[in-house]
Design an enzyme around this catalytic site. Sequence first.
Site, PDB file in Angstrom:
ATOM      1  CG  ASP A  38     -46.570 -44.004 -23.053  1.00  0.00           C
ATOM      2  OD1 ASP A  38     -45.752 -43.302 -22.447  1.00  0.00           O
ATOM      3  OD2 ASP A  38     -47.039 -43.702 -24.168  1.00  0.00           O
ATOM      4  CD  GLU A  78     -46.311 -41.176 -19.197  1.00  0.00           C
ATOM      5  OE1 GLU A  78     -45.417 -40.369 -19.485  1.00  0.00           O
ATOM      6  OE2 GLU A  78     -47.055 -41.703 -20.044  1.00  0.00           O
TER       7      GLU A  78
END
Length: 552
Positions: free
Chosen positions: A215, A277
């Site tokens: 993330d 990401e």
Amino acid sequence: MNTDVTQQETAGAPATGWWTEAVIYQIYPRSFADSDGDGMGDLPGITARLGHLAELGVDAVWLSPFYPSPQADAGYDVADYRDVDPLFGRLADADTMIAEAKARGLRVIVDLVPNHTSSAHRWFQAALAAAPGSPERQRYVFRAGQGADGAEPPNDWQSVFGGPAWTRVPDGQWYLHLFDTGQPDLNWDNPEVRTEFLDVLRFWLDRGIDGFRVDVAHGLIKQADLANWREPQEILSGNEADKPRPPMWDQDGVHEIYREWRQLLDSYDGERILVAEAWVEPAERLARYVRPDEMHQAFNFEYLLAAWTAPAQYAVITRSLEATDSVGAPTTWVLSNHDVVRHASRLGLPIGTPKPNGIGVGDPQPDAALGLRRARAATLLMLALPGSAYLYQGEELGLPEHTTLPDEARQDPTWARSGHTERGRDGCRVPIPWEADAPSYGFGPTDASWLPQPPSWAEYALDRQRGVPGSTYELYRTALRLRREHGLARGPLKWLSSGDEVLAFRNGELTVLTNFGPASVPVPAGAELLATSAPLDKDGRVPTDVTVWVRA
């Protein structure tokens, strides 16, 4: 078909590594399947529905966070990286789910959230109890404020959820949170932080997982001087190609971290992977994350956000393949996830509408029929491209965004922090429908659902589509089977047409054509039709917003 363009061939993904060809299915645990009727999806529910994914034909699953969390940001505020939140079950349930997935031939990727912890994490609680300058505070980004009494934030950075990116604590210092106040940013210049996350990686690798989706992978390192940044910071925005690089995103120091992680993963058997990401442009900058000694994949958000026009699609596909080919990595393709408007609705908005992360207050409603038609065409185009593809749960059912959620039901922190001007991401996170006539459409054994499901969910339910020719579910199954049978993930891709209205390319023995123009176009002469995103015209021509796969 316009065939007067220059013939162009682009190399496909490398020949080795399961991830170079994989179709990976994202599970949002809250909204996939509820085993106990409390309205919240859970790990036993996921385990019970793994058969659907094997039948669909995907290669791996990626699960959004299921760790202990106060849920300030739907689990992306992690309080303990080595356990399971009771909302979702127990650690033993994670072990069972991993084992059952592998028994069905599915690999398992879990989310890792290294940019920030929860404010409930033991480290942050210790930091609050400690003095300024203490080792406990050095794990996070604490600074003195500006002004005579330190009452102003250390700089002008804004949270991507809205409002200031700094919160003051009682002793006068401020801590950085690029997201919610409950998500304090870690200090990745601190060796203790790096050591801790290497241990977290080992914990899950030892339990048999096949990789990590990282993330906010572009956010771990901040510019050392924390310089002011006067540009807007939209939700989950990265740096843009025509602007200077922001001091909080895509700093060169992140690559040292991922090289160390890659060495650890390579020491394990079974080809474990890292997926970034990273909201980074241009494509050449994103390719740095997937150099041979760093991550294996990076999400292609430029592709996700590209306009539904032939020139825009041609440009992003070509640019993406060239960038990843330059570092010997596979390109990834994605159209929907838990942070953006589902593409069955996004593509039903006027072309060029800049609403990837939520339909705002006062925005027009999508054209549902047009959106689904274009979504099916976009998916068939995407699944024919060389590289790896990601699917978001429910897109195989053609699910649209829930754009009319009651305001009182909204839980995304963007809703509150924007002063109720941005509706946020809840609309793409509504629990998915399995059975048209069951409580909560089969999501769970009761009517409970943590976000309300719209009445239209019945028509999208899996049991209304399984075995029905032409349904979105059967289109996905067919495309995934043909993709595997014809080796489309390996390429190479050879452009046949890149005009203003038609895109066409050859991948192996298949020709793929998408008609973006207002008039229908012919199928290549003598070709065998293998798949089409919508019925052809009566004379066999390809209508607008339709993709076909044919074999000469």
